[in-house]
Design a protein around this motif. Structure first.
Motif, PDB file in Angstrom:
ATOM      1  N   PRO A  40      30.708  34.654  69.797  1.00  0.00           N
ATOM      2  CA  PRO A  40      30.718  35.210  68.435  1.00  0.00           C
ATOM      3  C   PRO A  40      29.466  34.761  67.676  1.00  0.00           C
ATOM      4  CG  PRO A  40      32.161  33.318  68.541  1.00  0.00           C
ATOM      5  CD  PRO A  40      31.664  33.546  69.947  1.00  0.00           C
ATOM      6  N   PHE A  41      28.903  35.678  66.895  1.00  0.00           N
ATOM      7  CA  PHE A  41      27.667  35.376  66.190  1.00  0.00           C
ATOM      8  C   PHE A  41      27.914  35.298  64.689  1.00  0.00           C
ATOM      9  CE2 PHE A  41      27.959  39.850  67.381  1.00  0.00           C
ATOM     10  CZ  PHE A  41      28.035  40.457  66.141  1.00  0.00           C
ATOM     11  N   ASP A  42      27.036  34.599  64.002  1.00  0.00           N
ATOM     12  CA  ASP A  42      27.085  34.517  62.550  1.00  0.00           C
ATOM     13  C   ASP A  42      26.391  35.755  61.976  1.00  0.00           C
ATOM     14  OD1 ASP A  42      27.403  32.682  60.001  1.00  0.00           O
ATOM     15  OD2 ASP A  42      25.378  33.501  59.922  1.00  0.00           O
ATOM     16  N   MET A  43      27.101  36.513  61.143  1.00  0.00           N
ATOM     17  CA  MET A  43      26.567  37.778  60.649  1.00  0.00           C
ATOM     18  C   MET A  43      25.300  37.590  59.819  1.00  0.00           C
ATOM     19  SD  MET A  43      26.820  41.012  60.831  1.00  0.00           S
ATOM     20  CE  MET A  43      28.466  41.189  61.541  1.00  0.00           C
ATOM     21  N   GLU A  44      25.257  36.579  58.972  1.00  0.00           N
ATOM     22  CA  GLU A  44      24.073  36.362  58.143  1.00  0.00           C
ATOM     23  C   GLU A  44      22.856  36.049  59.007  1.00  0.00           C
ATOM     24  OE1 GLU A  44      23.411  36.696  54.924  1.00  0.00           O
ATOM     25  OE2 GLU A  44      25.410  37.475  54.576  1.00  0.00           O
ATOM     26  N   GLU A  45      23.073  35.281  60.080  1.00  0.00           N
ATOM     27  CA  GLU A  45      21.970  34.968  60.985  1.00  0.00           C
ATOM     28  C   GLU A  45      21.491  36.232  61.694  1.00  0.00           C
ATOM     29  OE1 GLU A  45      20.931  32.375  65.009  1.00  0.00           O
ATOM     30  OE2 GLU A  45      22.872  32.124  64.016  1.00  0.00           O
ATOM     31  N   LEU A  46      22.425  37.065  62.136  1.00  0.00           N
ATOM     32  CA  LEU A  46      22.042  38.305  62.803  1.00  0.00           C
ATOM     33  C   LEU A  46      21.253  39.204  61.857  1.00  0.00           C
ATOM     34  CD1 LEU A  46      22.090  40.285  65.160  1.00  0.00           C
ATOM     35  CD2 LEU A  46      24.339  41.064  64.372  1.00  0.00           C
ATOM     36  N   LEU A  47      21.710  39.334  60.616  1.00  0.00           N
ATOM     37  CA  LEU A  47      20.998  40.161  59.644  1.00  0.00           C
ATOM     38  C   LEU A  47      19.586  39.633  59.395  1.00  0.00           C
ATOM     39  CD1 LEU A  47      23.886  40.801  57.085  1.00  0.00           C
ATOM     40  CD2 LEU A  47      22.872  42.474  58.650  1.00  0.00           C
ATOM     41  N   ALA A  48      19.455  38.313  59.355  1.00  0.00           N
ATOM     42  CA  ALA A  48      18.131  37.720  59.163  1.00  0.00           C
ATOM     43  C   ALA A  48      17.217  38.026  60.347  1.00  0.00           C
ATOM     44  CB  ALA A  48      18.259  36.205  58.980  1.00  0.00           C
ATOM     45  N   ARG A  49      17.776  37.964  61.565  1.00  0.00           N
ATOM     46  CA  ARG A  49      16.975  38.276  62.758  1.00  0.00           C
ATOM     47  C   ARG A  49      16.531  39.745  62.739  1.00  0.00           C
ATOM     48  NH1 ARG A  49      18.059  34.722  67.582  1.00  0.00           N
ATOM     49  NH2 ARG A  49      19.144  32.885  66.790  1.00  0.00           N
ATOM     50  N   ILE A  50      17.430  40.616  62.286  1.00  0.00           N
ATOM     51  CA  ILE A  50      17.086  42.034  62.180  1.00  0.00           C
ATOM     52  C   ILE A  50      15.952  42.238  61.190  1.00  0.00           C
ATOM     53  CG2 ILE A  50      17.932  44.270  61.311  1.00  0.00           C
ATOM     54  CD1 ILE A  50      20.676  43.502  62.519  1.00  0.00           C
ATOM     55  N   ARG A  51      16.035  41.580  60.037  1.00  0.00           N
ATOM     56  CA  ARG A  51      14.978  41.726  59.029  1.00  0.00           C
ATOM     57  C   ARG A  51      13.628  41.254  59.567  1.00  0.00           C
ATOM     58  NH1 ARG A  51      19.237  40.184  55.456  1.00  0.00           N
ATOM     59  NH2 ARG A  51      18.644  37.988  55.567  1.00  0.00           N
ATOM     60  N   VAL A  52      13.643  40.137  60.282  1.00  0.00           N
ATOM     61  CA  VAL A  52      12.396  39.612  60.846  1.00  0.00           C
ATOM     62  C   VAL A  52      11.783  40.608  61.816  1.00  0.00           C
ATOM     63  CG1 VAL A  52      11.426  37.861  62.378  1.00  0.00           C
ATOM     64  CG2 VAL A  52      12.955  37.178  60.535  1.00  0.00           C
ATOM     65  N   LEU A  53      12.591  41.169  62.708  1.00  0.00           N
ATOM     66  CA  LEU A  53      12.073  42.107  63.701  1.00  0.00           C
ATOM     67  C   LEU A  53      11.584  43.405  63.058  1.00  0.00           C
ATOM     68  CD1 LEU A  53      14.564  41.623  66.670  1.00  0.00           C
ATOM     69  CD2 LEU A  53      12.170  40.929  66.551  1.00  0.00           C
ATOM     70  N   LEU A  54      12.287  43.875  62.044  1.00  0.00           N
ATOM     71  CA  LEU A  54      11.853  45.097  61.376  1.00  0.00           C
ATOM     72  C   LEU A  54      10.560  44.881  60.605  1.00  0.00           C
ATOM     73  CD1 LEU A  54      15.243  46.613  60.138  1.00  0.00           C
ATOM     74  CD2 LEU A  54      13.784  47.419  62.003  1.00  0.00           C
ATOM     75  N   ARG A  55      10.363  43.673  60.077  1.00  0.00           N
ATOM     76  CA  ARG A  55       9.096  43.378  59.398  1.00  0.00           C
ATOM     77  C   ARG A  55       7.939  43.395  60.381  1.00  0.00           C
ATOM     78  NH1 ARG A  55      11.859  39.192  56.327  1.00  0.00           N
ATOM     79  NH2 ARG A  55      10.958  37.600  57.664  1.00  0.00           N
ATOM     80  N   LYS A  56       8.210  42.933  61.597  1.00  0.00           N
ATOM     81  CA  LYS A  56       7.158  42.859  62.607  1.00  0.00           C
ATOM     82  C   LYS A  56       6.900  44.202  63.284  1.00  0.00           C
ATOM     83  CE  LYS A  56       8.001  38.008  63.806  1.00  0.00           C
ATOM     84  NZ  LYS A  56       8.444  37.085  64.887  1.00  0.00           N
ATOM     85  N   ALA A  57       7.888  45.110  63.210  1.00  0.00           N
ATOM     86  CA  ALA A  57       7.754  46.391  63.908  1.00  0.00           C
ATOM     87  C   ALA A  57       6.588  47.182  63.336  1.00  0.00           C
ATOM     88  CB  ALA A  57       9.042  47.196  63.791  1.00  0.00           C
TER      89      ALA A  57
END
Length: 237
Positions: free
Chosen positions: A105-122
């Protein structure tokens, strides 16, 4: 952000639905696929900014789907989701081109933060900034707090602050109107929109959330309550 579509390829309905709710509440559009076959079809249809990909899928496995995507696309970010936590699984996914790996199980806030980081880099789709879009080189600042509306980055004293979309929008409004007292109705209109019909107490709740992340542990405090009126963000005096 409403045009940013995330493809969720997940066969566990409860997890898929939870991801959909959380992502949509952050302003993303969501495309759901319950297996690898539908996931591949959804990806080929185009318009996908990021893929959340479960490893254990019926039809085409997550690893196979990742290989298909990377055979034609080296840039779209892919985060692998799996119940497996072994080093071998992680290494396999990363070696095949996954950008990140999250174990259930993952922490939702952490997952959202990882998504934001990757989208910024895309990479940008066209490399240009449309009229009216925020300038990625422009920061809103107060004391040692900095916020970038284009990249959706927030830092205080050089430390990254992770905010939800609503928290970010609220802080951005306060920074844009630095030193001005804003009433709850003003904040509701600018952050939640004129169509919002809920209780104005939601402003107080989110102010607490933002204060905890932006002011707690830092000095001086920047967000202040003006009794009977609303809130104001002030520089250090």
């Amino acid at each position: 952000m409403s045009e940013t579509t995330i493809l969720v390829v997940e066969d566990e309905r409860k997890i898929a639905r939870l991801l959909q709710i959380e992502l949509e509440s952050e302003g993303y559009a969501v495309s759901l696929a319950p297996d690898g076959v539908e996931g591949w079809a959804a990806y080929k249809a185009g318009g996908i900014a990021l893929v959340l990909l479960d490893v254990m899928l019926p039809g085409i496995s997550g690893i196979d789907l990742l290989q298909r995507i990377r055979a034609v696309d080296a840039e779209t970010p892919v985060i692998m989701l799996t119940a497996k936590g072994s080093v071998t699984d992680k290494v396999t996914g990363l070696d095949l081109g996954a950008n990140d790996y999250v174990t259930k199980p993952f922490d939702m806030e952490e997952l959202l933060a990882r998504i934001r980081v990757l989208l910024r880099k895309a990479p940008s789709t066209n490399g240009t900034r449309a009229a009216g879009e925020p300038d990625p080189d422009e920061w809103l600042c107060a004391a040692d707090l900095r916020l970038n509306e284009a990249t959706r980055q927030v830092e205080r004293a050089g430390r990254e602050i992770v905010l939800t979309q609503r928290e970010f929008d609220l802080l951005a409004v306060l920074l844009r109107h630095k030193r001005l007292v804003l009433g709850r109705e003003q904040l509701l209109n600018q952050v939640w929109g004129f169509e919002y019909t809920g209780n104005t107490n939601v402003v107080d709740v989110y102010i607490r959330y933002v204060r905890k992340k932006v002011d707690e542990g830092f000095s001086p405090e920047l967000i202040h309550t003006v009794r009977g009126v609303g809130y104001v963000l002030r520089d250090a005096t």
